[in-house]
Structure formats: structure tokens, C-alpha cells
Design a protein around this motif. Structure first.
Motif, short mmCIF file in Angstrom:
data_model
loop_
_atom_site.label_atom_id
_atom_site.label_comp_id
_atom_site.label_asym_id
_atom_site.label_seq_id
_atom_site.Cartn_x
_atom_site.Cartn_y
_atom_site.Cartn_z
N ALA A 367 68.96 -65.03 13.37
CA ALA A 367 69.07 -66.50 13.32
C ALA A 367 68.00 -67.10 12.43
CB ALA A 367 68.98 -67.08 14.73
N ALA A 368 66.78 -66.57 12.50
CA ALA A 368 65.70 -67.11 11.68
C ALA A 368 65.81 -66.66 10.23
CB ALA A 368 64.35 -66.67 12.25
N ARG A 369 66.40 -65.51 9.99
CA ARG A 369 66.49 -64.96 8.64
C ARG A 369 67.75 -65.40 7.91
NH1 ARG A 369 63.96 -61.94 12.16
NH2 ARG A 369 62.12 -60.74 11.55
N MET A 370 68.81 -65.71 8.64
CA MET A 370 70.08 -66.11 8.04
C MET A 370 70.58 -67.37 8.77
SD MET A 370 71.84 -62.32 7.77
CE MET A 370 73.12 -62.84 6.61
N PRO A 371 69.93 -68.51 8.58
CA PRO A 371 70.27 -69.70 9.39
C PRO A 371 71.69 -70.21 9.18
CG PRO A 371 68.74 -70.25 7.61
CD PRO A 371 68.82 -68.76 7.65
N VAL A 372 72.19 -70.20 7.96
CA VAL A 372 73.54 -70.72 7.71
C VAL A 372 74.58 -69.77 8.30
CG1 VAL A 372 75.21 -71.35 5.93
CG2 VAL A 372 72.80 -71.95 5.65
N THR A 428 91.38 -63.50 30.28
CA THR A 428 91.00 -63.29 28.88
C THR A 428 89.99 -64.33 28.41
OG1 THR A 428 92.94 -64.58 28.16
CG2 THR A 428 93.19 -62.19 28.30
N ALA A 429 90.12 -65.57 28.91
CA ALA A 429 89.15 -66.60 28.52
C ALA A 429 87.75 -66.25 29.02
CB ALA A 429 89.59 -67.96 29.05
N GLY A 430 87.66 -65.79 30.29
CA GLY A 430 86.36 -65.41 30.82
C GLY A 430 85.75 -64.23 30.10
N LEU A 431 86.55 -63.20 29.85
CA LEU A 431 86.04 -62.02 29.14
C LEU A 431 85.71 -62.35 27.68
CD1 LEU A 431 88.39 -59.23 30.53
CD2 LEU A 431 85.98 -59.61 31.06
N ALA A 432 86.47 -63.26 27.07
CA ALA A 432 86.15 -63.67 25.70
C ALA A 432 84.80 -64.37 25.64
CB ALA A 432 87.25 -64.58 25.15
N LEU A 433 84.50 -65.18 26.65
CA LEU A 433 83.20 -65.84 26.69
C LEU A 433 82.08 -64.80 26.77
CD1 LEU A 433 81.49 -68.40 26.90
CD2 LEU A 433 81.90 -68.38 29.37
N LEU A 434 82.21 -63.82 27.66
CA LEU A 434 81.20 -62.77 27.75
C LEU A 434 81.09 -61.98 26.45
CD1 LEU A 434 81.98 -61.38 31.33
CD2 LEU A 434 80.02 -62.77 30.65
N THR A 435 82.24 -61.70 25.82
CA THR A 435 82.25 -60.89 24.60
C THR A 435 81.50 -61.58 23.48
OG1 THR A 435 84.36 -59.88 25.21
CG2 THR A 435 83.76 -59.84 22.88
N PHE A 436 81.73 -62.86 23.29
CA PHE A 436 81.13 -63.53 22.14
C PHE A 436 79.72 -64.04 22.43
CE2 PHE A 436 85.50 -63.24 20.86
CZ PHE A 436 85.34 -62.85 19.53
N VAL A 437 79.37 -64.19 23.71
CA VAL A 437 77.94 -64.35 24.04
C VAL A 437 77.19 -63.10 23.63
CG1 VAL A 437 76.30 -64.50 25.94
CG2 VAL A 437 78.22 -66.08 25.84
N LYS A 438 77.79 -61.94 23.91
CA LYS A 438 77.18 -60.66 23.52
C LYS A 438 77.08 -60.56 22.00
CE LYS A 438 79.71 -57.02 23.17
NZ LYS A 438 80.59 -55.85 23.44
N ALA A 439 78.18 -60.82 21.30
CA ALA A 439 78.19 -60.66 19.85
C ALA A 439 77.18 -61.58 19.18
CB ALA A 439 79.60 -60.92 19.31
N TYR A 440 77.16 -62.84 19.59
CA TYR A 440 76.23 -63.78 18.96
C TYR A 440 74.80 -63.53 19.42
CZ TYR A 440 73.65 -68.10 18.25
OH TYR A 440 72.67 -69.00 17.92
N GLY A 441 74.58 -63.40 20.72
CA GLY A 441 73.21 -63.28 21.22
C GLY A 441 72.51 -62.01 20.77
N LEU A 445 69.86 -63.40 18.06
CA LEU A 445 68.69 -63.82 18.83
C LEU A 445 67.74 -62.64 19.05
CD1 LEU A 445 70.46 -66.14 21.44
CD2 LEU A 445 69.57 -66.71 19.16
N ALA A 446 66.64 -62.92 19.74
CA ALA A 446 65.63 -61.90 20.07
C ALA A 446 64.97 -61.36 18.80
CB ALA A 446 66.24 -60.79 20.91
N ARG A 447 64.55 -60.11 18.85
CA ARG A 447 63.81 -59.51 17.73
C ARG A 447 64.64 -58.45 17.03
NH1 ARG A 447 57.53 -58.74 19.75
NH2 ARG A 447 57.22 -60.89 20.47
N PRO A 448 64.34 -58.20 15.76
CA PRO A 448 65.10 -57.18 15.02
C PRO A 448 64.94 -55.80 15.66
CG PRO A 448 63.80 -58.54 13.53
CD PRO A 448 63.34 -58.86 14.92
N ARG A 449 66.04 -55.06 15.71
CA ARG A 449 66.02 -53.72 16.30
C ARG A 449 66.08 -52.63 15.23
NH1 ARG A 449 69.26 -57.10 19.10
NH2 ARG A 449 68.78 -57.44 21.31
N SER A 450 66.06 -53.00 13.97
CA SER A 450 66.09 -52.02 12.88
C SER A 450 65.42 -52.63 11.66
CB SER A 450 67.53 -51.62 12.54
OG SER A 450 68.25 -52.71 12.02
N SER A 451 65.07 -51.78 10.71
CA SER A 451 64.44 -52.27 9.48
C SER A 451 65.41 -53.11 8.66
CB SER A 451 63.94 -51.08 8.65
OG SER A 451 65.02 -50.20 8.35
#
Length: 657
Positions: A367-372, A428-441, A445-451
Motif C-alpha cells: 500500500a505504501a509502495r504502490m498507492p494507486v 457466497t457473499a460471506g465467503l467472498a468478503l473473507l476471500t477479498f479481505v485476505k487478498a487485499y489485506g 497491508l503489514a510488512r513486506p514478506r519478500s525482497s
């Protein structure tokens, strides 16, 4: 339509003749123009001003007849918009094999053939455009075949399934043409839908279109082809090409074979419900970003088939208003998926371009490195999760209203089917919410996990512009859904132009909440939370604290963060029987003592259940039959002459009968 063909030819010529340093810009501009011309032609077809086009061919059957209906124009408009945005993105994204002459030749051929599929006026023209679309897209999937072995396997699966689709469609159209006395769609529509031939054709055509759309169990090419193809191609395939399968199903159900028996609707509803549930389950537990988006496409295709089947079922029981609402919902789902899936796949492409990673477990801090890119992906995820403010919410809300008001107490099957369908949409709506919270978050978010994630840089201006256009469409169409619903109603033939009937859901909207009103209320409730959060952030500025011990809040390592795999672990356990994960825990001890643990490694692998349980046994059986058939080829000319004689006798017997 003439302009579409001319611009596609110009794009192909530019790809061939322009030098490599200018090829992306020139060929990409022409490809975007092909998409824009599709938007114009589709809009004209919605107002009955598109005209028709007859192209002579070398085939002995007939020329290519193109005459889009309002429904075909609607689908063409959506496909053209997706193609134009993806072509602009490709100008900055394409590099290496994706920037080759072959890829740039295949892209405009793919775009124009895809846009002309819904313009076809007869079966021959339809199948010709369909096959050209399949061939061009196969070439694009093969773009990186020299560098990645998985690409070759994915292209083989895709080619096999897309030609299975073609074969089923050819058989289905042949049955209708033989019964109707011609290959034109008007002649085929004269077939009695209650006849046996109509039912045979319906099953063949729906299976063929479901294969192209990626519905279960024909979806196995989707999670292979989308990760293998360049991201702008994945966006077009997911957001536009699979919609040709949905358009084909609409063509069969409401033009070629209208007023069919009720069991047709039950079949389509069941196909949609299984596809939606299975697709989102697989998406919720996978950690490959593009594979996740591919399974999400299967889920959304399932919802479209669910809406289509509901419309068919309710029309067979003369429940016109909810049936019309379900049909409009199908087209709204088609449009919303095109918008947010374009934003998501282009965002995934920008992430892959910047980090070289598709694995969510190795991302983070983008998010901080690719804001758009982060904003565009977030808005796309909002639509995919069908949350208020997005067009995805409007589409699923409309589908729910049609299901709630479509229950028929006098018919037990319909009375049972509608609550089950509501439950499928809710799940499907509930699972889609969990899925895309995972994909986006996990990704942003958080810290980089790779170089690669730590060194990521924002995409080029053209790529950012394309992502933002798609993201703005997700929110814009959700905030002002009236014009879109009016166009969908016009395309479906269930509302008069300008009446707004499609927006108000005639006959069922009394006392029903308007999706726009729900969106406004949600925005008003969220506004105070946002204001308080911003005020608190300004009052208490972030400061660096370096403590020896901070209750786990200081000196956090990326290894201490949630990963996509750990986030989805509860879902993988709950739905263990459906997703069948393979887990492996490796514990490494210190050499000095087996009681001291040096390292614990956890691996989880998710295989495609349908592929392993259905397709692989069939393929193994085919291999055994092929091995046995080799015994027939022993090199004896006498045996070969005997085979020919037996075949000739069999043909003569069939002809005589």
C-alpha cells in the motif's frame, strides 16, 4: 462494425510492421481503438442504429452475417470497454514475450472476434467468430511457453476445453438447424421447445456455453489459464470472454428456445448454485493471487447462471415480474463482474510486474509502495465482495429481491428452490468478503514478506490510468445504477426505454429497500467513523518506539504476521471435504538433542478436486484405450484392407437404414 474490422486489421498491420521500440504504443493504441469501436457499436445496437454487415467467405455454406440485437449490443459494449482498458494497460505492461509481434497480432484478433460473437445473426457466423476467438486467446495464453512449463500445460488444457465447447455447440446448432430448416437464428427459433430435439439441443448448447464460461464441472481450464496468461489477457478473458458463454446461454433460453419446460430452469439453477459455491470455496483457501481471481470468476459465473435459471423457472410458471428482475440481475451481474474483475486482474498484473510474485504469502506492505494500485485493487475488492457503494452490491441485491419475491407456495419444487438459492447467494457473499479481505489485506497491508515486495515500485502512468478507470466504474455504477439498469432492461426486453421500470423492479418493489438508499445509509453511517479516525490520526502522530520488550508490539518480524495460508486455515478445516487440502508439517531438531526444535515448516497444497476426481480418471482410461488400440496397427496391409472393408460395409448399412 465495419470500423471494428478495419481497426483490427490496422492493429495487426501495426504489430507486424512497426519496429519493436514503438510496437507497444502503436499496436496498443490501435487495439484500444478496437475496443472503443465495440463500445460505440454496442451502444448503437441498444438503440437499434447499429446496422448489419455481410462478409463474403470462402466457405461453401454462407457469408458472415452480423446484425446485433439489443442484447448482443449490451454484451458487445461491455466486452469493448474491457478490451479498451486492458489494451491501454498493456502498453506499459507488455514486455518480453508479451511485447512480441505474435502477441500483438493475436490481441486485436482476439478483441474483434470476441466483440463480433454477440453480433452474429446465424449459427455459421457465430461458430466462425467463436473459433477465431478461441484460437487467438490460445495463442495469447501460450505467450510465455518458452520460459514456463506450466504455461504449456495450461494452454493444452485450455485448448482441449475450448474445443470441447466448440464441438458441443456445433452438435447443438446442428440439431436445431435440422429441425428448423436453416442455420439462421430466426429459423431455429421456430423449433417447438417441448420437442425431444429441442431438449437435446438445449442440453448440448448449455453444456457448450458453460464450458466456455467456466462453470463447474467444466471450469478446470480457468485456474490454469488465467495465471499462465499475461495479466492484461487474463483481465480480458475473465471480465469479457467468459461472458460470451453467458450470452450464449441467454441466446438459447430467450431467443432460440423460449418458453421451454420448467426442468430446463432447474438444470441451470443447479449448475449456477454448484459453480458459485465451489468457486468461492476454492478462492477462499488459495494463496496464488491470479488463481484466486480465476476461482472467483467461476463463482460469479455461477451467480449469473443462477439468475438466468431463476428467470427461466419463473417464466415457465408465469411469474413475470420476479422473472424479469432475475433477468435484469443476470445482466447487472455480468456488468459488475466485468468492472471489478478488470480492476482486480490489472491490479494483480501491476503487483506481479513490480514484485515478480503471485504468491500472497510473499507479499505485504504494497500500500505504501504502490498507492494507486492499492486504491484500484481495494475498490475492485469492494465490488467483488458485493459491499455497498459498489455495482456488485446492486447486482446481488437485485438477484436477492427476485429470489425472495419469486417463491411460489403452490409449487413445491419452486418453493424449495428459492430459499436454497437465497442461501447460496448469502453463503457466497460471506465467503467472498473473507476471500477479498485476505487478498487485499495480505498483499497490501503489514510488512513486506519478500525482497520483491520490499523493492516494489508503482506502475507506469498508463497502467495506473487503466486500473483507475476500471475502479471508478465499480463505484460509479454502484452509486448511480439507474442508467445501467435501464440499459439492462432494454437489452433484456423487459422495460421500455426511459421508463425506469428495470430500476424499480415492477410488481415486486413495493416496500422493498432501494439499493441506492441502502448505499446512502451505509455511507452516512461510515462517515462519522472516518472522521473520528482521521482526527485521531492527526492528533496522535506515529512515532518510533524501540523497547527491549513491548508486549509483542515492538520489533515485529514479517514472520509474525498472518499469511494467506494461515488466514484461510479455519476455512480449509471447516470445508475440508470440499477442498481436500494436503498438509505436511516438517519438524527439524538440533543435532545436539532431539528435544530441542530448530525449525518447524508447514506446507499446504490444494489440488483441483474436480480435476483429480473426474478428469484424471477419464484421461487415464483414455490412455489405456489408446495403448490397447496400438495393437491394431501391426503393419499388416491385409489387416488394414480388412478394416477399410468393415468400415465401408458399416457406412452402407447406416445409409440404407
Amino acid at each position: 462494425m465495419t470500423a471494428q474490422v478495419v481497426l483490427a486489421a490496422a492493429a495487426v498491420a501495426a504489430a507486424v510492421l512497426v519496429p519493436p521500440r514503438l510496437r507497444n504504443v502503436v499496436a496498443g493504441t490501435f487495439a484500444a481503438a478496437v475496443g472503443a469501436s465495440g463500445v460505440v457499436t454496442g451502444a448503437a445496437a441498444l438503440t437499434d442504429h447499429s446496422g448489419s454487415l455481410e462478409l463474403s467467405t470462402a466457405l461453401p455454406l454462407t457469408g458472415v452475417a452480423l446484425d446485433p440485437t439489443p442484447l448482443g449490443g449490451f454484451v458487445m459494449l461491455v466486452a469493448g470497454a474491457v478490451g479498451a482498458v486492458a489494451a491501454v494497460f498493456a502498453i506499459g505492461y507488455a514486455h518480453g514475450p508479451a511485447a512480441s509481434r505474435t502477441s500483438w497480432v493475436a490481441l486485436p484478433a482476439f478483441l474483434v472476434s470476441m466483440q463480433l460473437v454477440p453480433a452474429a445473426a446465424d449459427a455459421v457466423s457465430f461458430l466462425l467468430m467463436w473459433e477465431l476467438m478461441a484460437l487467438a486467446s490460445t495463442v495469447l495464453v501460450l505467450t510465455e511457453h518458452r520460459d514456463r512449463e506450466e504455461v504449456r500445460s495450461a494452454a493444452l488444457w485450455y485448448a482441449a476445453m475450448t474445443h470441447l465447447s466448440f464441438g458441443l455447440l456445433l452438435l447443438g446448432f446442428t440439431v436445431l438447424a435440422a429441425e428448423g430448416g436453416g442455420t439462421g437464428f430466426d429459423a431455429m427459433s421456430a423449433v417447438d421447445p417441448k420437442s425431444l430435439q429441442a431438449s437435446i439441443a438445449f442440453v448440448l448448447l448449455i453444456a457448450g456455453f458453460a464450458t466456455k464460461a467456466g462453470a463447474v464441472p467444466f471450469h478446470v481450464w480457468l485456474p490454469r489459464a488465467h495465471p499462465a496468461a499475461p495479466s492484461h489477457v487474463s483481465a480480458v478473458m475473465s471480465a469479457a470472454m467468459v461472458k460470451m458463454g453467458v450470452y450464449g446461454a441467454l441466446l438459447v433460453a430467450f431467443r432460440l428456445l423460449p418458453d421451454g419446460p420448467a426442468w430446463w430452469g432447474f438444470v441451470v439453477v443447479a449448475l449456477g448454485a454448484v459453480s458459485a459455491t465451489y468457486g468461492i470455496l476454492q478462492a477462499s483457501v488459495t494463496s496464488d493471487l491470479k488463481r484466486l481471481l480465476a476461482y472467483s470468476t467461476t463463482e460469479n459465473i455461477g451467480l449469473m447462471f443462477l439468475a438466468l435459471g431463476t428467470a427461466m423457472l419463473l417464466r415457465s410458471h408465469d411469474v413475470s415480474a420476479p422473472a424479469d428482475a432475475a433477468l435484469v440481475a443476470c445482466l447487472l451481474l455480468l456488468t459488475s463482474h466485468a468492472a471489478f474483475k478488470t480492476a482486480l486482474f490489472l491490479g494483480a498484473g501491476a503487483v506481479l510486474h513490480a514484485t515478480g510474485e503471485r504468491d500472497l504469502d510473499r507479499m505485504g506492505g504494497l500500500a505504501a509502495r504502490m498507492p494507486v494500485t492499492h486504491v484500484a485493487f481495494a475498490l475492485g475488492a469492494l465490488g467483488a465482495a458485493a459491499l455497498p457503494l459498489s455495482v456488485g452490491f446492486v447486482a446481488e441485491w437485485t438477484l436477492l429481491q427476485s429470489l425472495i419475491h419469486g417463491a411460489r407456495p403452490d409449487d413445491r419444487l419452486v418453493a424449495a428452490m428459492m430459499p436454497i438459492s437465497v442461501a447460496v447467494v448469502a453463503l457466497t457473499a460471506g465467503l467472498a468478503l473473507l476471500t477479498f479481505v485476505k487478498a487485499y489485506g495480505i498483499a497490501f497491508l503489514a510488512r513486506p514478506r519478500s525482497s520483491g515486495a520490499a523493492g516494489a515500485r508503482e506502475a507506469t502512468p498508463g497502467m495506473r490510468a487503466a486500473m483507475l478507470v476500471a475502479a471508478v466504474a465499480v463505484i460509479g455504477l454502484g452509486l448511480v445504477p439507474g442508467p445501467l439498469a435501464d440499459l439492462a432492461g432494454r437489452a433484456a426486453g423487459v422495460a421500455d426505454p426511459g421508463s425506469g421500470a428495470a430500476v424499480d423492479l415492477p410488481g415486486i418493489a413495493g416496500g422493498v429497500l432501494d439499493p441506492v438508499a441502502v448505499t446512502v445509509v451505509a455511507a452516512l453511517l461510515a462517515a462519522p467513523v472516518g472522521v473520528v479516525t482521521l482526527a485521531a490520526a492527526r492528533r496522535r502522530r506515529r512515532r518510533r518506539v524501540d523497547l527491549a520488550w513491548g508486549c509483542g508490539g515492538a520489533r515485529i518480524s514479517p514472520r509474525m504476521q498472518y499469511t494467506a495460508t494461515s488466514y484461510a486455515e479455519p476455512l480449509a478445516r471447516v470445508f475440508d471435504d470440499a477442498v481436500r487440502p494436503e498438509r505436511d508439517v516438517v519438524v527439524t531438531h538440533y543435532s545436539e538433542s532431539r528435544y530441542l526444535v530448530e525449525r518447524v515448516q508447514f506446507r499446504q497444497r490444494l489440488d483441483e478436486v474436480v480435476e483429480t476426481r473426474l478428469y484424471q480418471p477419464v484421461l487415464r482410461a483414455g490412455d489405456r484405450v489408446g495403448a490397447a488400440a496400438r495393437r491394431l496397427q501391426n503393419g499388416s496391409i491385409h489387416r488394414y484392407l480388412g478394416y477399410s472393408f468393415v468400415a465401408l460395409v458399416a457406412v452402407l448399412v447406416v445409409v440404407a437404414l
